[in-house]
Design a protein around this motif. Sequence first.
Motif, PDB file in Angstrom:
ATOM      1  N   GLU A 105     -31.577 -43.585  -3.968  1.00 17.71           N
ATOM      2  CA  GLU A 105     -30.775 -43.066  -2.857  1.00 17.71           C
ATOM      3  C   GLU A 105     -30.157 -44.244  -2.113  1.00 17.71           C
ATOM      4  O   GLU A 105     -30.852 -45.196  -1.761  1.00 17.71           O
ATOM      5  N   ILE A 106     -28.845 -44.193  -1.882  1.00 15.06           N
ATOM      6  CA  ILE A 106     -28.122 -45.295  -1.251  1.00 15.06           C
ATOM      7  C   ILE A 106     -27.296 -44.761  -0.090  1.00 15.06           C
ATOM      8  O   ILE A 106     -26.458 -43.874  -0.280  1.00 15.06           O
ATOM      9  N   LEU A 107     -27.523 -45.300   1.113  1.00 14.88           N
ATOM     10  CA  LEU A 107     -26.709 -44.964   2.272  1.00 14.88           C
ATOM     11  C   LEU A 107     -25.690 -46.073   2.471  1.00 14.88           C
ATOM     12  O   LEU A 107     -26.061 -47.254   2.565  1.00 14.88           O
ATOM     13  N   ARG A 113     -19.133 -47.954  -0.680  1.00 16.96           N
ATOM     14  CA  ARG A 113     -19.368 -47.175  -1.897  1.00 16.96           C
ATOM     15  C   ARG A 113     -18.211 -47.339  -2.883  1.00 16.96           C
ATOM     16  O   ARG A 113     -18.418 -47.489  -4.087  1.00 16.96           O
ATOM     17  N   SER A 114     -16.976 -47.302  -2.377  1.00 12.25           N
ATOM     18  CA  SER A 114     -15.824 -47.444  -3.263  1.00 12.25           C
ATOM     19  C   SER A 114     -15.809 -48.803  -3.954  1.00 12.25           C
ATOM     20  O   SER A 114     -15.519 -48.907  -5.146  1.00 12.25           O
ATOM     21  N   GLU A 131     -30.692 -41.995 -11.696  1.00 13.27           N
ATOM     22  CA  GLU A 131     -29.726 -41.190 -10.956  1.00 13.27           C
ATOM     23  C   GLU A 131     -29.403 -41.880  -9.632  1.00 13.27           C
ATOM     24  O   GLU A 131     -30.299 -42.252  -8.873  1.00 13.27           O
ATOM     25  N   LEU A 132     -28.114 -42.055  -9.336  1.00 13.53           N
ATOM     26  CA  LEU A 132     -27.687 -42.615  -8.065  1.00 13.53           C
ATOM     27  C   LEU A 132     -27.286 -41.483  -7.133  1.00 13.53           C
ATOM     28  O   LEU A 132     -26.450 -40.647  -7.482  1.00 13.53           O
ATOM     29  N   VAL A 133     -27.893 -41.452  -5.959  1.00 15.58           N
ATOM     30  CA  VAL A 133     -27.591 -40.433  -4.963  1.00 15.58           C
ATOM     31  C   VAL A 133     -27.010 -41.136  -3.742  1.00 15.58           C
ATOM     32  O   VAL A 133     -27.710 -41.884  -3.054  1.00 15.58           O
ATOM     33  N   TRP A 134     -25.716 -40.917  -3.480  1.00 15.88           N
ATOM     34  CA  TRP A 134     -25.031 -41.589  -2.375  1.00 15.88           C
ATOM     35  C   TRP A 134     -25.041 -40.707  -1.136  1.00 15.88           C
ATOM     36  O   TRP A 134     -24.795 -39.501  -1.212  1.00 15.88           O
ATOM     37  N   ARG A 135     -25.315 -41.322   0.009  1.00 16.38           N
ATOM     38  CA  ARG A 135     -25.210 -40.630   1.299  1.00 16.38           C
ATOM     39  C   ARG A 135     -24.264 -41.408   2.200  1.00 16.38           C
ATOM     40  O   ARG A 135     -24.301 -42.641   2.233  1.00 16.38           O
ATOM     41  N   VAL A 142     -27.864 -39.795  11.892  1.00 19.33           N
ATOM     42  CA  VAL A 142     -28.448 -38.836  10.950  1.00 19.33           C
ATOM     43  C   VAL A 142     -29.882 -39.261  10.667  1.00 19.33           C
ATOM     44  O   VAL A 142     -30.227 -40.441  10.788  1.00 19.33           O
ATOM     45  N   PRO A 143     -30.762 -38.324  10.312  1.00 19.75           N
ATOM     46  CA  PRO A 143     -32.126 -38.715   9.950  1.00 19.75           C
ATOM     47  C   PRO A 143     -32.124 -39.670   8.765  1.00 19.75           C
ATOM     48  O   PRO A 143     -31.377 -39.464   7.804  1.00 19.75           O
ATOM     49  N   LEU A 144     -32.942 -40.705   8.849  1.00 16.35           N
ATOM     50  CA  LEU A 144     -33.020 -41.645   7.737  1.00 16.35           C
ATOM     51  C   LEU A 144     -33.455 -40.928   6.469  1.00 16.35           C
ATOM     52  O   LEU A 144     -32.986 -41.239   5.367  1.00 16.35           O
TER      53      LEU A 144
END
Length: 309
Positions: A105-107, A113-114, A131-135, A142-144
């Motif tokens: 997970e990556i914030l 991101r681009s 799996e890469l999950v982008w936030r 926002v909650p961490l």
Amino acid sequence: MLLKVLGTAAGGGVPQWNCACPGCSGARIHPDRRRRHASLAVRADDDHWYLINATPDLADQIESTPALHPGPAARRTPVAGVVLTDAELDHTLGLARLREADRIEILATGPVRSALGDRARLDDVLTPYAELVWRELGPRPVPLREGSAVEISAVPVSGKRPRYAAAGPDAAAGSGAAATAYVEPWVVALRLRDRRTGGTAVYAPALAAWPDAFQAAIAEADHVLLDGTFWDDDEPRRSGFSTRTATGMGHLPIAGPGGTAARLAPLAARCCYTHINNTNPLVDPDAPEHKRLAVLGLAVAAEGMEIAL
């Protein structure tokens, strides 16, 4: 909220592998002066931690921090994700070290991101492994992590692009004084707040400008960790490794006219410098510059230190 300082050095670390400056030579003689790349770990809840930036030292940083060790079951890690302050290689190369995870997970902000996806091809390289999950990371808190009492938000502080993404319509805002006119949030400070205690911390390892929003964030913070890359503006040129000044490289200096020390001194927050370059006299614990900071109520962050808020 609990923070752990994993590293405090600027790009290359201390010592830097190809450098024999006094700071690097001193760190080779005195191993206690060694510094890993600047990073933090933030506890989102009892079982989950987020890394602030993924540096080339990521694996060593995790191994030197028992709270981040896996267990009790194999492959069960408390590292839940990564928050990026920018797209610089020194803050993102460690993402490849996380490829053994099932999910990363990556914030990050949109520009970061681009850059990592379109220019560095991070998704293409890592998705065959994990799996890469982008936030999205932005100005709204926002909650961490879902259900966490720790909130995170981003305060844009520079439009400085990494070199590999330098081309573009706003590339002129890449460094120095021009960075105050950024168009997109390429570099941000992070504001972390615990809703239960009200404790607030601001983390800004790269600071090319001092916008009003940043001043507002640190004015109400309990702890501030910020860019201490260079002691004064002429340090890069005086050291011989660059023809640019500190501000020309996208880092406000600590001392001198417009330096950050004078801006921090009036704050009620506990303020510590991080992201220390190998040329900075602060890499020597006996340097008189430490006493100059102490007089102002300021200090340099120590690796391994904990900040409870």
